[in-house]
Structure formats: C-alpha cells, structure tokens
Design a protein around this motif. Structure first.
Motif, PDB file in Angstrom:
ATOM      1  N   GLY A  70       0.820  -1.206   0.000  1.00 41.28           N
ATOM      2  CA  GLY A  70       0.000   0.000   0.000  1.00 41.28           C
ATOM      3  C   GLY A  70       0.851   1.252   0.000  1.00 41.28           C
ATOM      4  O   GLY A  70       0.629   2.183  -0.791  1.00 41.28           O
ATOM      5  N   SER A  71       1.876   1.269   0.858  1.00 46.51           N
ATOM      6  CA  SER A  71       2.773   2.422   0.930  1.00 46.51           C
ATOM      7  C   SER A  71       3.480   2.663  -0.405  1.00 46.51           C
ATOM      8  O   SER A  71       3.540   3.788  -0.898  1.00 46.51           O
ATOM      9  N   PHE A  72       4.021   1.575  -0.982  1.00 43.44           N
ATOM     10  CA  PHE A  72       4.773   1.752  -2.214  1.00 43.44           C
ATOM     11  C   PHE A  72       3.872   2.184  -3.368  1.00 43.44           C
ATOM     12  O   PHE A  72       4.258   3.019  -4.185  1.00 43.44           O
ATOM     13  N   LEU A  73       2.646   1.644  -3.404  1.00 40.80           N
ATOM     14  CA  LEU A  73       1.761   2.015  -4.520  1.00 40.80           C
ATOM     15  C   LEU A  73       1.334   3.485  -4.432  1.00 40.80           C
ATOM     16  O   LEU A  73       1.350   4.189  -5.441  1.00 40.80           O
ATOM     17  N   VAL A  74       0.967   3.968  -3.233  1.00 43.15           N
ATOM     18  CA  VAL A  74       0.578   5.381  -3.163  1.00 43.15           C
ATOM     19  C   VAL A  74       1.772   6.280  -3.472  1.00 43.15           C
ATOM     20  O   VAL A  74       1.625   7.328  -4.113  1.00 43.15           O
ATOM     21  N   THR A  75       2.969   5.853  -3.028  1.00 46.19           N
ATOM     22  CA  THR A  75       4.156   6.657  -3.292  1.00 46.19           C
ATOM     23  C   THR A  75       4.466   6.684  -4.782  1.00 46.19           C
ATOM     24  O   THR A  75       4.764   7.734  -5.353  1.00 46.19           O
ATOM     25  N   LEU A  76       4.364   5.507  -5.404  1.00 46.21           N
ATOM     26  CA  LEU A  76       4.586   5.431  -6.850  1.00 46.21           C
ATOM     27  C   LEU A  76       3.597   6.336  -7.584  1.00 46.21           C
ATOM     28  O   LEU A  76       3.976   7.128  -8.454  1.00 46.21           O
ATOM     29  N   LEU A 144      -6.584   4.184  -3.501  1.00 43.10           N
ATOM     30  CA  LEU A 144      -5.207   4.353  -3.956  1.00 43.10           C
ATOM     31  C   LEU A 144      -5.058   5.584  -4.843  1.00 43.10           C
ATOM     32  O   LEU A 144      -4.136   6.388  -4.689  1.00 43.10           O
ATOM     33  N   PHE A 145      -6.004   5.755  -5.773  1.00 41.79           N
ATOM     34  CA  PHE A 145      -5.919   6.832  -6.751  1.00 41.79           C
ATOM     35  C   PHE A 145      -6.027   8.201  -6.078  1.00 41.79           C
ATOM     36  O   PHE A 145      -5.198   9.086  -6.317  1.00 41.79           O
ATOM     37  N   SER A 146      -7.050   8.371  -5.204  1.00 34.45           N
ATOM     38  CA  SER A 146      -7.225   9.692  -4.595  1.00 34.45           C
ATOM     39  C   SER A 146      -6.063  10.033  -3.654  1.00 34.45           C
ATOM     40  O   SER A 146      -5.602  11.182  -3.618  1.00 34.45           O
ATOM     41  N   ALA A 147      -5.566   9.034  -2.918  1.00 36.46           N
ATOM     42  CA  ALA A 147      -4.422   9.299  -2.037  1.00 36.46           C
ATOM     43  C   ALA A 147      -3.198   9.682  -2.848  1.00 36.46           C
ATOM     44  O   ALA A 147      -2.437  10.581  -2.464  1.00 36.46           O
ATOM     45  N   GLY A 152       0.748  13.417  -4.406  1.00 41.36           N
ATOM     46  CA  GLY A 152       1.477  13.972  -5.546  1.00 41.36           C
ATOM     47  C   GLY A 152       1.526  15.490  -5.471  1.00 41.36           C
ATOM     48  O   GLY A 152       2.581  16.104  -5.655  1.00 41.36           O
ATOM     49  N   ILE A 153       0.376  16.112  -5.156  1.00 40.09           N
ATOM     50  CA  ILE A 153       0.335  17.572  -5.048  1.00 40.09           C
ATOM     51  C   ILE A 153       1.280  18.043  -3.936  1.00 40.09           C
ATOM     52  O   ILE A 153       1.969  19.051  -4.070  1.00 40.09           O
ATOM     53  N   MET A 154       1.345  17.263  -2.840  1.00 38.68           N
ATOM     54  CA  MET A 154       2.211  17.665  -1.729  1.00 38.68           C
ATOM     55  C   MET A 154       3.687  17.572  -2.091  1.00 38.68           C
ATOM     56  O   MET A 154       4.513  18.288  -1.527  1.00 38.68           O
ATOM     57  N   LYS A 231      -6.652  -4.636  -6.041  1.00 37.78           N
ATOM     58  CA  LYS A 231      -6.778  -5.249  -7.354  1.00 37.78           C
ATOM     59  C   LYS A 231      -6.961  -4.201  -8.438  1.00 37.78           C
ATOM     60  O   LYS A 231      -7.110  -4.528  -9.607  1.00 37.78           O
ATOM     61  N   GLY A 232      -6.994  -2.938  -8.062  1.00 33.10           N
ATOM     62  CA  GLY A 232      -7.147  -1.878  -9.045  1.00 33.10           C
ATOM     63  C   GLY A 232      -6.842  -0.549  -8.410  1.00 33.10           C
ATOM     64  O   GLY A 232      -6.695  -0.463  -7.189  1.00 33.10           O
ATOM     65  N   ILE A 233      -6.772   0.519  -9.233  1.00 28.30           N
ATOM     66  CA  ILE A 233      -6.380   1.798  -8.657  1.00 28.30           C
ATOM     67  C   ILE A 233      -7.505   2.440  -7.846  1.00 28.30           C
ATOM     68  O   ILE A 233      -7.271   3.364  -7.093  1.00 28.30           O
ATOM     69  N   PHE A 234      -8.746   1.964  -7.998  1.00 29.73           N
ATOM     70  CA  PHE A 234      -9.833   2.548  -7.222  1.00 29.73           C
ATOM     71  C   PHE A 234     -10.152   1.717  -5.973  1.00 29.73           C
ATOM     72  O   PHE A 234     -11.251   1.773  -5.429  1.00 29.73           O
ATOM     73  N   GLN A 235      -9.188   0.904  -5.542  1.00 28.34           N
ATOM     74  CA  GLN A 235      -9.366   0.084  -4.354  1.00 28.34           C
ATOM     75  C   GLN A 235      -8.709   0.770  -3.155  1.00 28.34           C
ATOM     76  O   GLN A 235      -7.667   1.403  -3.296  1.00 28.34           O
ATOM     77  N   PRO A 236      -9.316   0.635  -1.962  1.00 27.79           N
ATOM     78  CA  PRO A 236      -8.686   1.233  -0.783  1.00 27.79           C
ATOM     79  C   PRO A 236      -7.433   0.479  -0.361  1.00 27.79           C
ATOM     80  O   PRO A 236      -7.348  -0.734  -0.557  1.00 27.79           O
ATOM     81  N   VAL A 237      -6.464   1.207   0.189  1.00 25.58           N
ATOM     82  CA  VAL A 237      -5.241   0.588   0.712  1.00 25.58           C
ATOM     83  C   VAL A 237      -4.958   1.156   2.096  1.00 25.58           C
ATOM     84  O   VAL A 237      -5.578   2.123   2.522  1.00 25.58           O
ATOM     85  N   ARG A 238      -4.020   0.519   2.807  1.00 21.79           N
ATOM     86  CA  ARG A 238      -3.650   0.961   4.151  1.00 21.79           C
ATOM     87  C   ARG A 238      -2.137   1.095   4.220  1.00 21.79           C
ATOM     88  O   ARG A 238      -1.446   0.152   4.564  1.00 21.79           O
TER      89      ARG A 238
END
Lengths: 288, 270
Positions: A70-76, A144-147, A152-154, A231-238
C-alpha cells in the motif's frame, strides 16, 4: 577575551550538534527497543511477507506485506503525478519564464509546501472523494488513486523547488555554447541543462519519495484504510504510517500489537534511511 | 542570605505542586468516547469546587484500564466492559476494577440518505460486513455495490460493533477502515452506496440511521434495551469510589451531570 569568546562559541555549537546526534540515536534506540520484541512472536520473514494484518483478532495476524505494498503504490502514484508537474514547472521557472514571472511563480509553488497536511486531508475527504465518485462512476472515493493525487500535489513543491535550484546552478556558458552550436532552446534544455543538473534533480525526486512514503495524515484520511493488496487503482489501501497512527493510540502499551506497530516504524525508518543514503551517494558522486 | 532566600523559594516552588496534588487533584484518562463527557463535567465540577483540579486525558479504553491498574490515574474511562484478561491481571496486581456506569451510548448503522433502505436485521448487517451480501438490491435497495465502512480495528466503537453485530467474524478485507466518527459520517454523506456505523451522538441530518430489527435507534430504545447495538460508558476506579472521586462521579450521575451527558450527544445512564 577574544580567545575566550571563540572557544566558548566552539563549545556551544559543538554541544548543539552533539545534542542533535544524541536525540537521533535516542529515537533510533527506542524504535528498535519497542519493535524488536515482535520478532519473538512472528519471524521477520512472516512479518514482512504475510499479507494478513489482523492485529486485534484472536489469534492475531501480524503480517505487513499489504501495508508495505500500500505504501509503495501510493508513493509510486504520487511520483507519477509529481515528477512531470514538478520538473516541468522547475524547467519553466528556471529556463523559460521571464524574471517577473519567476518572481510570481516561485513563491506560489513554495506556498503549496506550507499547507498543513490536515488541510490536504480535509480537502480529499470533502471534495476530491465525492468528485471522483461522480466523474469516474465508482462506488468509493477513498482509494489508492485519490491518495496518490493528494500526495502527488504535496510532493510537487519539493521536486519543483529543488530541481529549479539544481537547474539554475548549471553554468551559463554551457547553455551559450549549446545555442552557439545551433541547438534551439528545447534541445539545449533536454540535452545539456537537464543532464548537467542530473544529480540535483535525482536528489529532489528521492526526497519527494521520502516525503510521500512517510506522510501520515493524508494517507490516514484518504487512502481508505483497508489492509489488502489492491486489485485496481480505485481500491482502498492501508499504507504503513496510517496503520501506526490509527492504532497506536488505542493499543495496550507493551502488547504484541504495540510491538508490531513499532516493527512497522522500523521498516519505515529503514526505507527512508536507505533513500537518504542513496541521496548522499548521488550528491557525493557529483562532488568528485 | 540571598542564596538562602532563593533556595527557599525554589523549594516552595517544587513542594507546592506536590502538596497541592495531594488530595486536591483527580487524574482521568482513557476512552476517547468518554473524553467529551469527562471534560465537560470536569469543567462544571471545577467551577463549582475551585479548589479541586481535574486533569482529563484520552488514550483509549485499553489505556484507561491499564492506567488504573498501574495506579497512575484515579479514574480510567472505558467505552466497553473490562475484558476477562484485564480482570485477571487486575486480580493478580491486587486491584479491584470497579465499574461506574455513567452514560449509555448506542451505535447507529447509517447509510446515505439517497438510499431507499430503512431497516435491516442484525444478520443482514453481519452479512454485509463479512462480504456475503455485496449489492444493495439483495436487501431491498437500489442496484448499487455496497461500500462497507468500518472504524479502525483498535477503536472502542469497532470493538463493540464487532462483539454485538459481527460476533467475532472478520470484516471483509476491502472494507474502508476510517479513523473517526466524523470522518465516517462525512464519507457516508457523500458516497451513495456506503454503509457505516457511528455513535448515536454523531448522527447528522446528512446521513440516515437504519432501524435494526424494526427498532429505531433512540434514547428510549437504548435505555429500555430494545435497540440491540448499544453499550454503557464506564468510569473504572480502584475499588468503590471514595472522597473526591466519589464526589465527582456522584456529580456526573446527578441530574445536572446527566444533562451534560445528553448535551454531549450521549444517553443518560438511567
């Protein structure tokens, strides 16, 4: 008297730097002191590679793979958004904009860095999430997408202002030589200025990575908080910091859950530490 | 001479808080659900008794009960009953965990107001949260996927919901886990397919509270125990409260104190 002044100044600054180092080692020490006991309960391998995180179930599962992913995907995602925008604005400000434009743009972008992360979080919850639900017709706006968008803006101001610094330290004669040889402005930027500022730009990206991986409030509020491999970019992550922040306040001090949260903090620390080492390596190479 | 004066002044400075603390101070920590009640009642209590000083901190139910056992606080707040494990630890340490019920709290299951569903059974809610039911049309709603929202697994609200509704079953893995009652309410108000749960006091007119087994969540139904997802809010003391602590807890249970409880969005103890 002068000598006394000088030596006392030396002592003061020395103590100050010593103090910083002591605090740093104190923090690292307590981090490991709090986190090591979890490895008596689960092996390091299971802790890192088991995707099931059910810390309060009975029996509990202390696997953080889904949190790491989750951390790596939001960072990516954040970097995919912030690198083109940050680097683009850096190039514009440093190479193309007029002096007047630069004076206006620079502080505005730096202002982005001054916005507290809770404000970004509230913005995500109150505006971005319902907006995404509407335009993409998805059931859930905290994902994932909204985070990634908010992170990204930050990160944009970090990449932008540091890259801009690196670009503007590229000697003027390099640009003039390139233009004199018949290259146009675009070719000069891409083939001469950017490669010359390479290490500074890379450093800015790595620092942006560190910022995104460690950011807590935004991922706590916007990533959705589901400890799963999405399983997709619109899925929640932690992401990891969200888990620590959400659970630390409510856990019993000294329990295995408590130690597991410190274990997550160790993993986060190691990741940012490695990213700082890489920065040092990149900058160090530039010096030679 | 000057030195002695300074020394004495310093001593007084150090001694004063220690002396003042003796007897005149109540230290409270624990559940963030009980926190607003403790704060609001402490303020009024201190206004009425200016010589008494009450310090209130949060930390969570587990922290409150652990602090009572460690002897660092006078009152440990908890939004749940002490667990068997905690009672055993307390016995070992020779501490008598005494439960003072100071208020009631109901947990409301809420959905977006656009959703036509009005009533669910406990069984249906469990199936929604475990992932057996995925779409609103399976339970009489529109054809829309259900977005399941829960509180974080370490919150007291989750613990009660987990015990009373899920009966220990695991929530489905892609459920949103959010950090506070307010965030849950906000997200549900702007997510058409969402379902979540919050304390009764946090219901706003932007969300719709469901009937459970045809019982509406309200003050009356929580007090007469017909509404199934409810709990008591407790202040734990070491043995029956006495002295200042008794004075304070009696104040909370007085009509004036219970009025404050209701102003904070909870339901009076009786």
């Amino acid at each position: 008297m002068n000598k006394f002044k000088e030596s006392s100044f030396k002592i003061i600054t020395y103590t100050a730097s010593l103090f910083t180092i002591i605090i740093l080692f104190g923090i690292i020490g307590s981090l490991f002191y709090g986190g090591i006991p979890i490895f008596n309960i689960v092996s390091i391998k299971e802790f890192l590679f088991n995707p099931a995180w059910h810390p309060t179930s009975d029996p509990p599962d202390f696997g953080i793979l889904s949190l790491i992913i989750g951390s790596f995907l939001v960072t990516l995602g954040a970097l995919i958004i912030s690198i083109p925008l940050g680097l683009g604005s850096a190039i514009y400000i440093s190479e193309i904009a007029s002096a007047r434009m630069r004076e206006i743009l620079k502080p505005i972008i730096e202002l982005l860095a001054g916005i507290p992360s809770i404000v970004y979080g509230l913005f995500g919850v109150a505006f971005l999430s319902p907006f995404l639900i509407k335009i993409f017709n998805i059931p859930n706006g905290l994902n994932l997408f909204s985070a990634s968008i908010i992170l990204g803006i930050m990160v944009i101001p970090i990449i932008s202002s540091m890259s801009e610094d690196a670009l503007s330290t590229v000697p003027k004669n390099l640009r003039e030589a390139s233009l004199a040889l018949g290259a146009n402005k675009w070719e000069t930027i891409i083939k001469i200025v950017l490669p010359a500022a390479r290490s500074g730009v890379l450093t800015s990206i790595i620092l942006g990575f560190g910022r995104a991986v460690g950011e807590t409030m935004v991922v706590l509020m916007i990533a959705g908080g589901a400890a799963q491999i999405p399983k997709g970019i619109f899925q929640p992550v932690r992401p990891m910091p969200a888990s620590v922040a959400a659970e630390m306040g409510e856990t019993v001090v000294g329990s295995s859950h408590f130690h597991a949260l410190f274990g997550i903090a160790i993993v986060l620390f190691v990741i940012t530490f490695i990213s700082i080492l890489i920065t040092e390596f990149v900058v160090g190479r530039k010096m030679k | 001479m000057k030195k002695i004066v300074i020394l004495l002044a310093l001593l007084a400075f150090i001694a004063f808080p220690i002396l003042a603390r003796k007897g005149n101070k109540i230290i409270i920590s624990g559940s963030t659900t009980v926190l607003p009640i403790a704060q609001a009642t402490a303020e009024v209590f201190m206004d009425n008794n200016p010589e008494i000083n009450i310090s209130v901190r949060g930390g969570g139910s587990s922290v409150g009960i652990a602090a009572i056992m460690a002897g660092t606080v006078d009152i440990g707040n908890a939004s749940r009953h002490a667990k068997t494990k905690e009672l055993a630890t307390a016995r070992e340490k020779g501490i008598n965990l005494y439960e003072n019920i100071i208020a009631n709290d109901g947990i409301a299951v809420i959905i977006n107001p656009e959703n036509s569903v009005n009533n669910l059974t406990m069984e249906q809610i469990k199936d929604v949260y475990t992932g057996k039911i995925q779409n609103w049309k399976e339970i009489g709603g529109p054809n829309r996927p259900i977005v399941v929202i829960s509180r974080d697994v370490s919150s007291g609200t989750y613990e009660v919901f987990n015990k009373l509704v899920l009966k220990g079953a695991r929530i489905k893995i892609d459920a949103l886990m959010l950090a506070s009652n307010n965030v849950v309410a906000t997200i549900i108000s702007n997510t058409p397919g969402a379902i979540g749960y919050i304390g009764l006091g946090y219901i706003t007119d932007k969300v719709k509270a469901l009937k459970i087994n045809n019982v509406e969540p309200s003050k009356e139904t929580v007090q007469n125990n017909t509404y199934q997802i409810s709990r008591t809010l407790n202040m734990y003391t070491n043995g029956a409260p006495k002295g200042l602590v008794k004075q304070y807890i009696d104040f909370i249970l007085s009509p004036e104190g219970q009025k404050i409880v209701e102003e904070q969005g909870f339901i009076s103890a009786r």
